[in-house]
Design an enzyme around this catalytic site. Structure first.
Site, mmCIF file in Angstrom:
data_model
loop_
_atom_site.group_PDB
_atom_site.id
_atom_site.type_symbol
_atom_site.label_atom_id
_atom_site.label_comp_id
_atom_site.label_asym_id
_atom_site.label_seq_id
_atom_site.Cartn_x
_atom_site.Cartn_y
_atom_site.Cartn_z
ATOM 1 N N CYS A 20 0.837 -1.191 0.000
ATOM 2 C CA CYS A 20 0.000 0.000 0.000
ATOM 3 C C CYS A 20 0.875 1.246 0.000
ATOM 4 O O CYS A 20 2.111 1.165 0.032
ATOM 5 C CB CYS A 20 -0.932 0.007 1.215
ATOM 6 S SG CYS A 20 -0.040 0.036 2.791
ATOM 7 N N CYS A 66 3.371 1.483 2.736
ATOM 8 C CA CYS A 66 4.613 0.752 2.490
ATOM 9 C C CYS A 66 5.573 1.593 1.651
ATOM 10 O O CYS A 66 6.782 1.611 1.901
ATOM 11 C CB CYS A 66 4.319 -0.562 1.767
ATOM 12 S SG CYS A 66 3.197 -1.674 2.639
ATOM 13 N N ASP A 98 9.256 21.264 -35.284
ATOM 14 C CA ASP A 98 10.410 21.684 -36.079
ATOM 15 C C ASP A 98 10.134 21.252 -37.526
ATOM 16 O O ASP A 98 9.237 20.444 -37.783
ATOM 17 C CB ASP A 98 11.668 21.014 -35.525
ATOM 18 C CG ASP A 98 12.871 21.228 -36.421
ATOM 19 O OD1 ASP A 98 13.135 22.384 -36.786
ATOM 20 O OD2 ASP A 98 13.518 20.224 -36.777
ATOM 21 N N ASP A 153 14.047 17.163 -33.569
ATOM 22 C CA ASP A 153 15.015 16.082 -33.763
ATOM 23 C C ASP A 153 16.465 16.532 -33.693
ATOM 24 O O ASP A 153 17.366 15.700 -33.639
ATOM 25 C CB ASP A 153 14.786 15.396 -35.116
ATOM 26 C CG ASP A 153 15.283 16.253 -36.272
ATOM 27 O OD1 ASP A 153 14.940 17.454 -36.302
ATOM 28 O OD2 ASP A 153 16.006 15.735 -37.135
ATOM 29 N N ASP A 192 16.994 22.047 -31.533
ATOM 30 C CA ASP A 192 15.657 21.920 -30.941
ATOM 31 C C ASP A 192 15.719 21.640 -29.448
ATOM 32 O O ASP A 192 14.703 21.772 -28.749
ATOM 33 C CB ASP A 192 14.872 20.783 -31.616
ATOM 34 C CG ASP A 192 14.693 21.001 -33.104
ATOM 35 O OD1 ASP A 192 14.426 22.157 -33.490
ATOM 36 O OD2 ASP A 192 14.814 20.036 -33.877
#
Length: 737
Positions: free
Chosen positions: A22, A25, A431, A624, A628
């Site tokens: 739980c 824990c 982009d 990419d 960027d």
């Protein structure tokens, strides 16, 4: 390289942790680990039963850390990537068989005619022996874990159930030894509660392992052995752990590549569909890079090893998924805190219930019978029925399934926090080069604008540009290098420097040169075809020549843009390319001219993203390249194409493995579906406890109906199982055509 800052060298440690049931824990494990010397940060995931630890390499030894946590009541060990989790499942299967046996024995006494056929089952000694054996064998781990959690000040679900069955066992023992009290015995309910707990745990474990099958399928892609040449000149199969970088392995036709490497001999077709999503086999020849987990289809090849095990591309993907599973979504942190205090609240309610039925209720219902027996019965039912594990599992289980569904779909999502942040995105920024376009530009034309001592003709200009771009992974650089002509001339090139968003600068034969974007304040002296990109070669700040490159728009780009806009998402394009090229792209994609911006530097992209965020928009960026990366970090969510630069991949929260823009839509869909499952699970866990705890406390007892401890145990096991099964119904996004 040695870094002499004051920060310690760190390591990431992944521990497999048992005994967590739980949110309490989770909080207890996190608290214990944070007290260990050298531990800097801890994240614990209840659904995967794992803890990720950031620690000082000089102080934290993984095995010692696992031993420390084991001593605190949570058996642990360092995670081993290619281990098969059969031990827990075998142990759970044994527990299930034992639990079913206990249920059958206890149930016989409740069958019609049971008193006549099996009278010994109703003897007090038999009932006591059965309950004692149940607590000492299958229930022992639960009692020990509950006691250790109580002793360390972090009570868990095991504490509640252990306290409940212990009180019931003691009360029943008193009723047996002092029959003059007139109390009823409920030893059988002790047995039933423990047995139902074991059934619930086993079903829960099987369901969790079903959720992790996607990750196991990735692990199974890598063979455990490789074929090396022995000193006797014979190719032999050896364990993969014995293979080292620089050695040469032989891979026969039909075999899966065990390592990352470069082909040295042979020509073959390789199927990389499971790793890259490429639907058709690819021809691989000497000098080509191949990856672990892909399949050699046609002929034997010799591969020089460049990476093994966890260092391979496949290993890095698996590590990324494992790391993602331990990162918490914000809503999970709230649920963990509530679940952590939940056990204290339940114990308080149980105490009030005991006192009410033992002291107060007899004043209102004199015919109640034995008030303290009723009080113990109600206390046991409350402690057993309360389910903090359903609340604690609500978020991490949905996140776990969502992440594995994403991995199956080619979406590597770095964590539950990222998955949660995608759903509310209302602005998507793309982009251009390598993202909306295919990223394979080709040189269409080379023009020398003015002769210069550095270059005499267009052939030399192209060859020099290719040498300046040597080693760069930018799509334009790759396009310039491809098909570059050979010339007799050589240059002395020094001080090559890559400046993202600008280009390459260097000293060539003593002249300062720049290869990159055309100066925006100078008009182009040449005509370009629509969509062409120009790369300028300048000497001393003056343009000497240009290269025209043409890149094709991805076939799915227009459909993806239109689908996003149909969902109400604002689409924008920010590019470093010339404005007229970006405007032509806008026409191709069906975007308005005000939805695209060209001629931008990396800082300009960040400024646009920040401006939209300050206006209250939730912005995601898809890119990419290295230029960027700042925008990917600045956005609420960054998505990178897998073919992009390493900087972009490390800056993004989501990696699109298949390099397909449809996966952007898939990520949005997956995030929304996952959040829906989280809210469903939380609602179920909350309503279950709001209804079940009052029923167990006896709100309807004066009217002759009450929740027995046995029924409470069944409901409690079913509540957490319901959360898991509901999470498993999460549908993955449809695959890309």
């Amino acid at each position: 390289m040695t870094i002499t800052s004051g920060l310690p060298a760190t390591q990431h440690i992944l521990l497999d942790v048992q005994g967590m049931k739980c949110g309490g824990c989770v909080r207890s494990v996190e608290r214990h680990l944070r007290t260990y010397p050298g531990v800097l940060a801890v994240t614990v995931n209840l659904a995967t039963r794992q803890a990720q630890v950031l620690g000082d390499v000089t102080q934290v030894i993984p095995e010692k850390l696992a031993q420390f946590l084991t001593q605190k009541g949570f058996p642990s060990r360092p995670h081993r990537l290619w281990d098969t989790p059969t031990l827990s499942l075998n142990q759970a299967s044994w527990q299930l068989i034992l639990a079913v046996g206990l249920l059958l024995v206890s149930g016989l006494a409740h069958l019609p005619g049971g008193h006549h056929h099996w009278p010994w089952l109703h003897h007090p000694l038999t009932e006591w022996l059965l309950a004692t054996v149940t607590l000492l064998l299958p229930g022992r781990g639960m009692l020990i874990s509950g006691w250790q959690s109580w002793r360390t000040g972090a009570p868990t679900m095991y504490t509640l159930v252990g306290l409940g069955v212990t009180v019931a066992y003691i009360a029943s023992t008193i009723a047996w030894l002092w029959p003059q009290l007139g109390w009823e015995r409920f030893f059988q309910e002790v047995v039933m509660v423990v047995a139902l707990m074991l059934v619930g745990q086993t079903l829960e474990l099987r369901a969790r392992q079903r959720a992790g099958r996607a990750l196991q399928s990735l692990v199974a892609l890598q063979p455990p052995t490789a074929r090396l040449l022995s000193p006797q000149g014979v190719w032999e199969q050896v364990p993969l752990t014995q293979v080292r970088v620089g050695q040469v392995v032989r891979v026969e036709a039909g075999e899966t590549l065990p390592v990352d490497g470069v082909i040295r001999e042979g020509l073959t077709l390789v199927d990389a569909a499971m790793l890259t999503g490429e639907s058709l086999p690819v021809t691989q020849k000497p000098g080509d890079q191949v990856y672990s987990g892909t399949v050699n289809l046609t002929d034997a090849v010799m591969v020089e090893v460049t990476a093994t095990g966890g260092a391979t591309r496949l290993g890095q993907i698996i590590h990324l998924v494992l790391t993602a599973q331990t990162r918490k979504a914000p809503v999970q942190g709230i649920a963990d805190r509530v679940a952590g205090w939940f056990t204290y609240g339940v114990m308080g309610i149980a105490g009030v219930t005991l006192l009410f039925w033992g002291l107060v209720a007899p004043w209102f219902w004199p015919d109640l019978g034995h008030p303290w027996l009723v009080a113990v019965h109600r206390l046991t039912a409350v402690l057993v029925v309360a389910c903090p594990c359903a609340l604690g599992l609500a978020t991490p289980m949905a996140i776990l399934v969502g992440l594995t569904r994403g991995a199956q779909r080619g979406l590597l999502i770095r964590g539950g926090d990222i998955l949660e942040q995608v759903a509310p995105v209302d602005w998507l920024v793309f982009d251009k080069t390598g993202t909306l376009t295919q990223g394979h530009p080709q040189v269409a034309q080379v023009q020398l604008l003015a002769p210069h001592p550095v270059v005499d003709n267009s052939q030399e200009l192209w060859q020099l540009a290719a040498q300046l771009e040597w080693g760069s992974t930018h799509p334009l650089a790759v396009g310039i290098r491809q098909s570059a002509p050979l010339t007799q001339r050589t240059w002395q090139i020094n001080g090559i420097h890559l400046e993202p968003g600008v280009g390459v600068t260097a000293q060539v034969d003593g002249y300062p040169v720049t290869l990159g974007r055309w100066p925006m304040d100078n008009p182009l002296p040449i005509a370009l075809e629509p969509g062409q990109t120009v790369v300028a070669f300048q000497v001393g700040g003056k343009p000497v020549g240009v290269l025209h490159l043409q890149d094709q728009v991805r076939p799915e780009a227009a459909a993806v843009v239109q689908e996003l806009q149909a969902q109400g998402i604002q689409v924008r394009v920010l590019s470093g390319d010339r404005p007229e090229v970006v405007q032509h792209l806008a026409q191709t994609l069906g975007l308005r001219s005000d939805q695209v911006q060209g001629g931008l530097f990396p800082a300009d992209k960040v400024a646009w993203v920040t401006q939209w965020q300050n206006q209250g928009q939730r912005v995601a960026v898809v890119g990419d390249g290295s230029n960027d990366a700042p925008a990917l970090v600045a956005a609420h969510v960054g998505m990178a194409m897998a073919q992009g630069t390493q900087v972009a991949l490390e800056s993004a929260g989501i990696v699109l493995i298949h390099n397909n823009l449809r996966d952007v839509v898939a990520a949005l869909t997956l995030s929304r579906r996952t959040l829906a499952k989280i809210y469903q699970n939380l609602a179920w866990a909350f309503l279950y406890n709001v209804i079940a705890i009052p029923l167990a406390a006896g709100v309807f007892l004066p009217w002759g109906w009450a929740l027995t401890p046995t029924l409470a145990a069944g409901l409690m096991a079913g509540s957490s199982l319901g959360v898991i099964l509901n999470s498993l119904t999460l549908r993955p996004p449809a695959p890309s055509p």
